[in-house]
Design a protein around this motif. Structure first.
Motif, mmCIF file in Angstrom:
data_model
loop_
_atom_site.group_PDB
_atom_site.id
_atom_site.type_symbol
_atom_site.label_atom_id
_atom_site.label_comp_id
_atom_site.label_asym_id
_atom_site.label_seq_id
_atom_site.Cartn_x
_atom_site.Cartn_y
_atom_site.Cartn_z
ATOM 1 N N UNK A 103 -6.492 18.607 39.508
ATOM 2 C CA UNK A 103 -5.455 18.917 40.488
ATOM 3 C C UNK A 103 -6.031 19.328 41.838
ATOM 4 N N UNK A 104 -7.357 19.424 41.934
ATOM 5 C CA UNK A 104 -7.978 19.769 43.210
ATOM 6 C C UNK A 104 -7.925 18.568 44.154
ATOM 7 N N UNK A 105 -7.978 18.862 45.445
ATOM 8 C CA UNK A 105 -7.901 17.815 46.470
ATOM 9 C C UNK A 105 -9.143 16.937 46.398
ATOM 10 N N UNK A 106 -8.944 15.625 46.520
ATOM 11 C CA UNK A 106 -10.030 14.666 46.361
ATOM 12 C C UNK A 106 -9.953 13.636 47.474
ATOM 13 N N UNK A 107 -11.088 13.390 48.135
ATOM 14 C CA UNK A 107 -11.165 12.347 49.152
ATOM 15 C C UNK A 107 -11.789 11.085 48.565
ATOM 16 N N UNK A 108 -12.909 11.258 47.883
ATOM 17 C CA UNK A 108 -13.600 10.123 47.271
ATOM 18 C C UNK A 108 -12.997 9.838 45.894
ATOM 19 N N UNK A 109 -12.820 8.578 45.571
ATOM 20 C CA UNK A 109 -12.235 8.202 44.286
ATOM 21 C C UNK A 109 -13.063 8.740 43.129
ATOM 22 N N UNK A 110 -12.394 9.126 42.064
ATOM 23 C CA UNK A 110 -13.078 9.676 40.896
ATOM 24 C C UNK A 110 -13.921 8.590 40.237
ATOM 25 N N UNK A 111 -15.230 8.822 40.025
ATOM 26 C CA UNK A 111 -16.106 7.806 39.436
ATOM 27 C C UNK A 111 -15.799 7.587 37.954
ATOM 28 N N UNK A 112 -16.406 6.563 37.347
ATOM 29 C CA UNK A 112 -16.227 6.336 35.905
ATOM 30 C C UNK A 112 -16.712 7.534 35.089
ATOM 31 N N UNK A 113 -16.267 7.596 33.854
ATOM 32 C CA UNK A 113 -16.582 8.732 32.990
ATOM 33 C C UNK A 113 -18.086 8.894 32.802
ATOM 34 N N UNK A 114 -18.818 7.787 32.731
ATOM 35 C CA UNK A 114 -20.263 7.872 32.474
ATOM 36 C C UNK A 114 -21.090 8.014 33.747
ATOM 37 N N UNK A 115 -20.440 8.264 34.875
ATOM 38 C CA UNK A 115 -21.144 8.563 36.126
ATOM 39 C C UNK A 115 -21.129 10.079 36.275
ATOM 40 N N UNK A 116 -22.214 10.708 35.843
ATOM 41 C CA UNK A 116 -22.246 12.162 35.724
ATOM 42 C C UNK A 116 -22.522 12.843 37.058
ATOM 43 N N UNK A 117 -22.244 14.136 37.100
ATOM 44 C CA UNK A 117 -22.278 14.875 38.367
ATOM 45 C C UNK A 117 -23.593 15.591 38.638
ATOM 46 N N UNK A 118 -24.242 16.084 37.608
ATOM 47 C CA UNK A 118 -25.389 17.000 37.784
ATOM 48 C C UNK A 118 -26.707 16.296 37.522
#
Length: 210
Positions: A103-118
């Motif tokens: 629910x947080x504001x997002x500018x860039x589209x959410x990547x695929x599930x297997x594209x990890x963040x850390x």
């Protein structure tokens, strides 16, 4: 049918600094005038570091073999840092904040599930450039540092990463780049010196022949 359990080392990024991430994205929600610029820089800003590296190469032609060796080693340092960061991602498999905090504001589209963040690949690459460029020229390194900080901040601003993703990415890029570049300066400098006496001389040195 059974479902696979999450990896043992999977990070819950929202529990680390999800609140700070939300603060940044809330700021982005209320600064629409900055959204386009931040998104563009976050996407294509790596070109800035390539331009700075070209300026470093031009300076290195007059600065000696150590500086030129550093410039030539920089692309390898960046690639190795990226590879190391990708391996870390695969170990920790931290979901993107857009999935943990939908629910947080997002500018860039959410990547695929297997594209990890850390950690953040963009930040890792940016700081790999910074570490190498400081060994060529402090002024250029300082310019690159400002660009790298802006890159890391933009990755949180557009909603792609938590702040800790960016911080660890900066650390990985710096450490790996320093190891690679300093090793190259120690072991590859004689090779660069020999190449500078051959057909590649105009590209490697501006010094007149002895």
């Amino acid at each position: 049918m059974t479902t696979s359990s999450p990896p043992a080392l999977a990070l819950d990024g929202a529990s680390i600094d999800g609140g700070l991430y939300t603060d940044v994205t809330d700021f982005a929600r209320h600064t629409h005038w900055l959204n386009g610029t931040a998104a563009a820089y976050s996407s294509v800003g790596m070109g800035v570091f390539v331009l700075i590296l070209l300026a470093a190469w031009w300076r290195a032609r007059r600065a000696g073999n150590a500086a030129m060796t550093t410039v030539l080693a920089t692309p390898f340092a960046v690639i190795i840092a990226y590879a190391a960061n990708t391996a870390i991602k695969d170990v920790f498999q931290e979901p993107r904040p857009c999935r943990a905090l939908p629910h947080d504001f997002l500018i860039e589209a959410c990547p695929p599930v297997d594209d990890y963040a850390f950690p953040s690949n963009h930040t890792t690459v940016a700081f790999a450039f910074v570490a190498a460029l400081f060994l060529v020229n402090r002024w250029l390194g300082s310019v690159a540092l400002l660009a790298a900080v802006a890159m890391g901040a933009s990755r949180v601003y557009v909603g792609a990463h938590y702040p800790h993703d960016v911080g660890v990415g900066a650390l990985v890029g710096t450490v790996v780049s320093l190891i690679v570049v300093l090793a190259a300066r120690r072991f590859c400098r004689p090779l660069v010196s020999r190449l500078g006496d051959g057909a590649l001389r105009p590209l490697l040195t501006a010094a007149p022949r002895a």
